[in-house]
Design a protein around this motif. Structure first.
Motif, PDB file in Angstrom:
ATOM      1  N   VAL A  13     120.203 -19.575 -33.858  1.00 46.15           N
ATOM      2  CA  VAL A  13     118.809 -19.428 -33.410  1.00 46.15           C
ATOM      3  C   VAL A  13     118.663 -20.238 -32.127  1.00 46.15           C
ATOM      4  O   VAL A  13     119.012 -21.420 -32.096  1.00 46.15           O
ATOM      5  CB  VAL A  13     117.804 -19.944 -34.469  1.00 46.15           C
ATOM      6  CG1 VAL A  13     116.376 -19.712 -33.991  1.00 46.15           C
ATOM      7  CG2 VAL A  13     118.038 -19.260 -35.810  1.00 46.15           C
ATOM      8  N   LYS A  15     116.284 -21.899 -29.560  1.00 45.47           N
ATOM      9  CA  LYS A  15     114.895 -22.350 -29.442  1.00 45.47           C
ATOM     10  C   LYS A  15     114.705 -23.140 -28.163  1.00 45.47           C
ATOM     11  O   LYS A  15     115.587 -23.872 -27.745  1.00 45.47           O
ATOM     12  CB  LYS A  15     114.533 -23.231 -30.638  1.00 45.47           C
ATOM     13  CG  LYS A  15     114.441 -22.473 -31.957  1.00 45.47           C
ATOM     14  CD  LYS A  15     114.085 -23.407 -33.102  1.00 45.47           C
ATOM     15  CE  LYS A  15     113.948 -22.628 -34.398  1.00 45.47           C
ATOM     16  NZ  LYS A  15     113.925 -23.507 -35.569  1.00 45.47           N
ATOM     17  N   THR A 293     111.449 -17.385 -30.741  1.00 44.56           N
ATOM     18  CA  THR A 293     112.890 -17.612 -30.917  1.00 44.56           C
ATOM     19  C   THR A 293     113.703 -16.430 -30.439  1.00 44.56           C
ATOM     20  O   THR A 293     113.210 -15.302 -30.351  1.00 44.56           O
ATOM     21  CB  THR A 293     113.260 -17.857 -32.402  1.00 44.56           C
ATOM     22  OG1 THR A 293     112.999 -16.663 -33.149  1.00 44.56           O
ATOM     23  CG2 THR A 293     112.468 -19.023 -32.982  1.00 44.56           C
ATOM     24  N   ARG A 295     117.414 -14.832 -31.648  1.00 42.68           N
ATOM     25  CA  ARG A 295     118.379 -14.954 -32.754  1.00 42.68           C
ATOM     26  C   ARG A 295     119.631 -14.142 -32.456  1.00 42.68           C
ATOM     27  O   ARG A 295     119.566 -13.058 -31.881  1.00 42.68           O
ATOM     28  CB  ARG A 295     117.734 -14.518 -34.078  1.00 42.68           C
ATOM     29  CG  ARG A 295     116.661 -15.533 -34.508  1.00 42.68           C
ATOM     30  CD  ARG A 295     115.798 -15.136 -35.673  1.00 42.68           C
ATOM     31  NE  ARG A 295     114.680 -16.063 -35.768  1.00 42.68           N
ATOM     32  CZ  ARG A 295     114.632 -17.114 -36.598  1.00 42.68           C
ATOM     33  NH1 ARG A 295     115.629 -17.369 -37.418  1.00 42.68           N
ATOM     34  NH2 ARG A 295     113.572 -17.914 -36.596  1.00 42.68           N
TER      35      ARG A 295
END
Length: 299
Positions: A13, A15, A293, A295
């Motif tokens: 992920v 961020k 986010t 992914r």
């Protein structure tokens, strides 16, 4: 190809963005990816290691789209400030700003020689800009659309635009010919198959449509996802065996190219999936969302 062969396991992920991420794109070799969003920034990542490398800041409004040259040395971006920025990737410096659109700019693409950037705007036009000259005027304006142009694809000799007016229009730059295919529904994203024979169009009636690029014939329709009010990406997997796209409910869908059956769908994000990008070689994809986010998915 079975369901097991399409990505569905979350590998990383990414961020860092504040607010919605509007686009995420692999570079040409798939080792890096770029993202952009509401926070007015563009970010460069190593998605496989989950590492943020660099942030590019210069846009005054949200950044809607980003594209990098095949040699990874330059990138272009566009957004709500009506401008197209041409950047040096390593220094983070803006080499040039192209102004001329009368509205927000939705999408940008380099041509194969990285010498021209083509942009798609709310002002119902596609514009081509020469990266090598110091002129800020577009070298070509295509304004035959009757509503916002949301997406653009390029081949060696053609510029293809998808518009809210329901058309996918193909302009042959060599002979100056235009072909229009009317899908009857607002088009918010188009992408090309890897073999270049088909155009995949995402429409705001929650349907993806596959067109034969030469004849304009409708080959297949893909349904199951929700796409009614957001610009959502769609693309084909690198083998052209599956079609993939995001959904406004946070799901990702994979369809069989030929029979249009859903081979896999799963909840990838807590909000709208705005962007999908498939790795050029491996069974891997990145998705971006309004949830802030990006992914990374592998098999």
């Amino acid at each position: 190809m079975s369901e097991l062969e399409v990505p569905g396991k979350e590998a990383n992920v990414l961020k860092g963005h504040e607010g919605a991420v509007l686009a995420a794109r692999f570079n040409s070799d798939g080792n890096y990816c770029l993202s952009c969003g509401k926070d007015r920034t563009i970010r460069l990542w190593n998605p496989h290691r989950g590492i943020h490398i660099k942030t590019y800041k210069s846009h005054a409004r949200e950044v809607r789209d980003v594209h990098v040259t095949p040699d990874n040395s330059k990138l272009c971006s566009c957004g709500g400030d009506r401008q197209i920025f041409y950047w040096d990737v390593s220094t983070g410096r803006v080499i040039r700003k192209f102004r001329g659109h009368d509205g927000e700019v939705n999408a940008v693409k380099f041509n194969e020689y990285s010498s021209v950037v083509v942009s798609a705007g709310y002002d119902q036009s596609l514009r081509a800009w020469d990266c090598r000259s110091h002129s800020t005027e577009p070298i070509q304006i295509i304004d035959s659309f009757s509503d916002s142009v949301m997406s653009v694809c390029l081949t060696k000799s053609e510029i293809i635009g998808g518009s809210v007016d329901g058309t996918v229009r193909t302009f042959d730059i060599r002979i100056g010919r235009e072909i229009s295919d009317d899908l009857g529904q607002p088009v918010n994203c188009i992408s090309l198959s890897n073999d270049g024979n088909c155009i995949l169009a995402s429409c705001l009636d929650s349907t993806l449509r596959l067109l034969d690029r030469t004849s304009g014939e409708l080959l297949q329709e893909y349904k199951g996802h929700t796409c009614k009010s957001y610009k959502l990406d769609c693309c084909l997997t690198n083998t052209d065996a599956h079609v993939t796209g995001g959904s406004e409910d946070g799901f990702i869908y994979f369809w069989d190219l030929v029979d249009a059956s859903v081979v896999s769908s799963f909840r990838a994000h807590s909000s709208v999936v705005t962007s999908v990008s498939y790795h050029p070689k491996d069974s891997c994809m990145i998705t971006a969302s309004v949830d802030g986010t990006i992914r990374v998915w592998k098999t």
